[in-house]
Design a protein around this motif. Sequence first.
Motif, PDB file in Angstrom:
ATOM      1  N   ILE A 585      36.463 -18.643  32.366  1.00 44.02           N
ATOM      2  CA  ILE A 585      35.536 -17.613  31.885  1.00 44.02           C
ATOM      3  C   ILE A 585      36.193 -16.916  30.702  1.00 44.02           C
ATOM      4  CG2 ILE A 585      34.309 -15.481  32.420  1.00 44.02           C
ATOM      5  CD1 ILE A 585      34.229 -16.340  35.326  1.00 44.02           C
ATOM      6  N   GLN A 586      35.525 -16.956  29.569  1.00 47.76           N
ATOM      7  CA  GLN A 586      36.038 -16.301  28.363  1.00 47.76           C
ATOM      8  C   GLN A 586      35.067 -15.206  27.945  1.00 47.76           C
ATOM      9  OE1 GLN A 586      38.885 -16.932  26.893  1.00 47.76           O
ATOM     10  NE2 GLN A 586      39.503 -18.943  27.640  1.00 47.76           N
ATOM     11  N   TRP A 587      35.614 -14.029  27.686  1.00 52.80           N
ATOM     12  CA  TRP A 587      34.819 -12.984  27.041  1.00 52.80           C
ATOM     13  C   TRP A 587      34.844 -13.241  25.533  1.00 52.80           C
ATOM     14  CZ3 TRP A 587      31.799  -9.656  29.547  1.00 52.80           C
ATOM     15  CH2 TRP A 587      32.069  -9.378  30.888  1.00 52.80           C
ATOM     16  N   ILE A 588      33.679 -13.268  24.926  1.00 54.06           N
ATOM     17  CA  ILE A 588      33.593 -13.475  23.481  1.00 54.06           C
ATOM     18  C   ILE A 588      33.273 -12.136  22.825  1.00 54.06           C
ATOM     19  CG2 ILE A 588      32.392 -14.693  21.621  1.00 54.06           C
ATOM     20  CD1 ILE A 588      31.822 -16.944  23.618  1.00 54.06           C
ATOM     21  N   VAL A 589      34.113 -11.758  21.881  1.00 49.42           N
ATOM     22  CA  VAL A 589      34.002 -10.450  21.228  1.00 49.42           C
ATOM     23  C   VAL A 589      33.861 -10.667  19.723  1.00 49.42           C
ATOM     24  CG1 VAL A 589      35.087  -8.202  20.879  1.00 49.42           C
ATOM     25  CG2 VAL A 589      35.501  -9.469  23.009  1.00 49.42           C
ATOM     26  N   ASP A 590      32.789 -10.147  19.170  1.00 43.23           N
ATOM     27  CA  ASP A 590      32.625 -10.190  17.714  1.00 43.23           C
ATOM     28  C   ASP A 590      33.330  -8.990  17.097  1.00 43.23           C
ATOM     29  OD1 ASP A 590      30.727 -12.443  16.835  1.00 43.23           O
ATOM     30  OD2 ASP A 590      29.707 -11.608  18.579  1.00 43.23           O
ATOM     31  N   PRO A 686      26.113 -11.903  15.896  1.00 39.55           N
ATOM     32  CA  PRO A 686      26.242 -10.654  16.669  1.00 39.55           C
ATOM     33  C   PRO A 686      25.084  -9.695  16.450  1.00 39.55           C
ATOM     34  CG  PRO A 686      27.739 -10.638  14.792  1.00 39.55           C
ATOM     35  CD  PRO A 686      27.111 -11.998  14.816  1.00 39.55           C
ATOM     36  N   GLN A 687      24.720  -9.027  17.526  1.00 38.56           N
ATOM     37  CA  GLN A 687      23.594  -8.096  17.473  1.00 38.56           C
ATOM     38  C   GLN A 687      23.858  -6.901  16.558  1.00 38.56           C
ATOM     39  OE1 GLN A 687      21.316  -7.009  21.045  1.00 38.56           O
ATOM     40  NE2 GLN A 687      22.649  -8.376  22.201  1.00 38.56           N
ATOM     41  N   ASP A 688      25.059  -6.338  16.621  1.00 36.13           N
ATOM     42  CA  ASP A 688      25.316  -5.117  15.859  1.00 36.13           C
ATOM     43  C   ASP A 688      25.270  -5.376  14.354  1.00 36.13           C
ATOM     44  OD1 ASP A 688      25.468  -3.366  17.962  1.00 36.13           O
ATOM     45  OD2 ASP A 688      27.597  -3.660  18.282  1.00 36.13           O
TER      46      ASP A 688
END
Length: 958
Positions: A585-590, A686-688
């Motif tokens: 499981i990897q958290w993906i962070v933009d 990315p949404q932001d």
Amino acid sequence: MPDRGGGPTGPRIRVGRPSRRIRTLLMTLGVLAALVMLFVMFAGFWTDWLWYRSVRYSSVFTTTLGTKIGLFAVFGVLMTLAVGINIWLAHRLRPPLSAMSMEQQNLDRYRMSIAPYKKWALLAISTLVGLVAGASAAGQWRTWLLWINGVPFGQKDPQFHKDISFYTFDLPWYRFLLSFGFAAVVLSLIAAALVHYLYGGLRLTSPGGRATSAATGHLSVLLGLFVGLKAIAYWLDRYGLAVKSSGLKSTDGWTGLRYVDANAYLPAKTILFIIALICALLFFATLWRRTWQLPVIGFGLMVLSAVLIGGLYPAIVQKFQVQPNEQAKEAPYIKKNITATREAYGIDGTDVKEYAGKSDPKDKDKLRADVNATASLRLLDPNIVSPTFQQQQQVRGYYQFPSTLDVDRYKKDGKEQDTVIGLRELNIKGIPERNWINDHFKYTHGYGAITAKGTSITSEGEPDFTEKNLPTEGVLGKYEQRIYYGEKTTQYSIVGGPQKELDYSSDQGEKSYSYQGKSGVNLSNPVNRAAYAVAFGEPKMLYAGAIGEGSRILYNRTPKERVEAVAPWLTIDGDAYPAVVDGRIQWIVDAYTTTNGYPYASRTTLGDTTADSLTTGQRAVVAQQNQVNYIRNSVKATVDAYDGKVSLYQWDTKDPVLKTWMKSFPGTVKAKSEISPALMDHLRYPQDLFKVQRELLTRYHVTDPGTFYTGSERWQVPDDPTTKEGNAVPPYYLSMKMPDQQKQTFSLTTTFTPKSRPNLGAFMAVDADAKSPDYGAIRVLKLPSETTVWGPQQAQSKFNSDAAVANAINIWKRGDSEVEYGNLLTVPLDGGLLYVEPVYLRGAGTNYPLLKKVLVNYGEKIAFKDTLDEALDEVFGGKVPDNGTKQPPGQPSGQPPANQTVKQAVKDAQDAYDAGQKALGDKDWGAYGKAQKDLKDALDRIAKAESGSSDKSGKPGS
């Protein structure tokens, strides 16, 4: 009392020095207090170093710390020397005090009291201002690293023709040096003036000259330096005009030169620069002339010039040249602002096309078939169904899901499908018995990723889970399910030691586990334990038997915290999302690189532009109140949910800001080529960043200066019609194709409405699939200004006012049920716009929503059905055959009028509801089940009867 005589007086009490024992005790206590303070400071430093070393980013710690220490030392010493030398020089130039005036006699007391401590006073004052200046300079470590490692942009600004890097990297550093110079000169001037006054070099009330020639020369040089720095400030202000924010009609956050700046302020700054240089030379000349007459006159002229040339003249130009014909005067500068802003925010390649917004299809069957080819319409709303995930898959009270789930793509039978995913994270508040051991040693991790199809549900309205249970089973295959790092994991845990952890509970009982990863800091070392006991304020760490050989402390456990710590120069997206990649499981962070020094590009406040209806507690915004005018999604980061490993990947290979930071912190960012194919499958736009770009496109989709100035084509992001808070509609991930695309692609979409109008103005989509060659391509469909295509608010209003919808919802609400509207999806289809909205019901006695109905609108046609297919069939169905019997508009032949059918169905629904309530009171569950079935049948008849009661104008029939 007076002595009354007589006997001897009592013993006299002599107050002397404390005994040696007391002095020794006080000295010991003082030393211990100092040692404790030093160890507290050491603990903070040591734990930080240990943490950075544990995540293998020690170079970030050393580079940052070394830079801060270097700046502190250099500028602290410079300030100390500047103030100290001027104090010493003022004392050295003091006059002999042969004749004492009354003023000097009064000051003599102070001179005598200071005399024994002159050297110490000089050292103390100089050191104090040096420490303050050094601390201030240490805070400029980012500015220094950007200046010393700056990479050129390869683009020049349109006014001064300097590379953009001059404004983003060089100018901020020059401004800091200038402010430091001003501070050093002003402090030196104040200190020197006080010393001269104290020792008679300056006299306020004494007869004769007010200042000695030595004091005059000394202070004149300092004043000359001040005016010289002001000249440099005027010169830098010329370039500052390119990044200056100012107001302009029809726009907010305007940055760059306007007509009055280029034709009044710019020449004024140049003239003031020359005047200030001359004035500075006049002050320096007092070393020979020993009079302040000329420099004072020059300084007065400089101030007058600043008022007239720097203030009055630009106001006259603005009033009499610009305002009478502002649009024409400002047009060239508006054009420069539009070009720079579009480049700075990455929207210069936006493809804007006209779109009719209306369709009159000849072949409705083909149009119905085109729906499936155009979009995979997602019914499962990740913003609503978290309670359903919680109810169905929480399993234990010490697990939880985030309030907003995430949308991703997973393959099934070789085909990608939109999937809603959430991790079963640890909920520390749900631990059955709270104590230090349970909180930090036993309950240490969550377990498993839960997924459900985004485009379908079960017959009961529940998510169609594709990965479920504990441990999980389904489409994800075999993977490491333990979650030690997550968005909800904010407490520290101590793992790997004598104390076993709870892995998970099953019907066979509790399963124990001991952490096998290399993450965290080793607590076997007594120094480490003491440091963490101090840093965390937890003395139990020093003696707890649960800590022993192999114990490791895990902290800074949220993905956002970890990426921010290892890359403090990045701005982090508000929404990290999980993905199962290569069995982990990897958290993906933009992450973004930003600057607010891009010339001519308008500024925006990230915290405001990234807010929407979901940022009211469900998810975070990015960098609240951080103003920028350039942004790039330059880094994709991952955080392993098991061992916390942080990986940074260069995503934007052209971004000069990222290249500069990579020079500053070599080896921290991996090459884009190192991203594995499995990880690439889950990367997305990315949404932001999308929300920042859509906010800018409300104004900057216009490229004509005249139209931009009038604001006639301005758009706005509509409010979310499914909530009552009045916040912006969030963007939605959706697999769809735009009119110019050949196949569906994973996209991020939003809508616009014209300024202060409710109808639809435009539809925007960006290719969000990282594997796509068109990734990041922004497409905008602009509707004609005269059209009245429903906007989101109008579509929701039409839904709510439809008779079938209103009747069904009113009946639901009578039973204390809560109706929740899901994401209102918008899809361009054959020249028109298709709206699809799932409707959830949170029934009385339940605490989670179930999808019960689907609303669909195309043109003026509305359908309200149990399933998406039924609703689409209703909207795109063929005409009802006419058997010659006259019926009300929209009423199928051979059936009673719609109003009679509805009345009967409403009566049946009310009867069924009353029967259900009575059965509940009698606890007759068989009768209750039958009543619920009768209620559903009645609601279905309402929908069926009313489905044809709307004519093509959208108005209900009789």
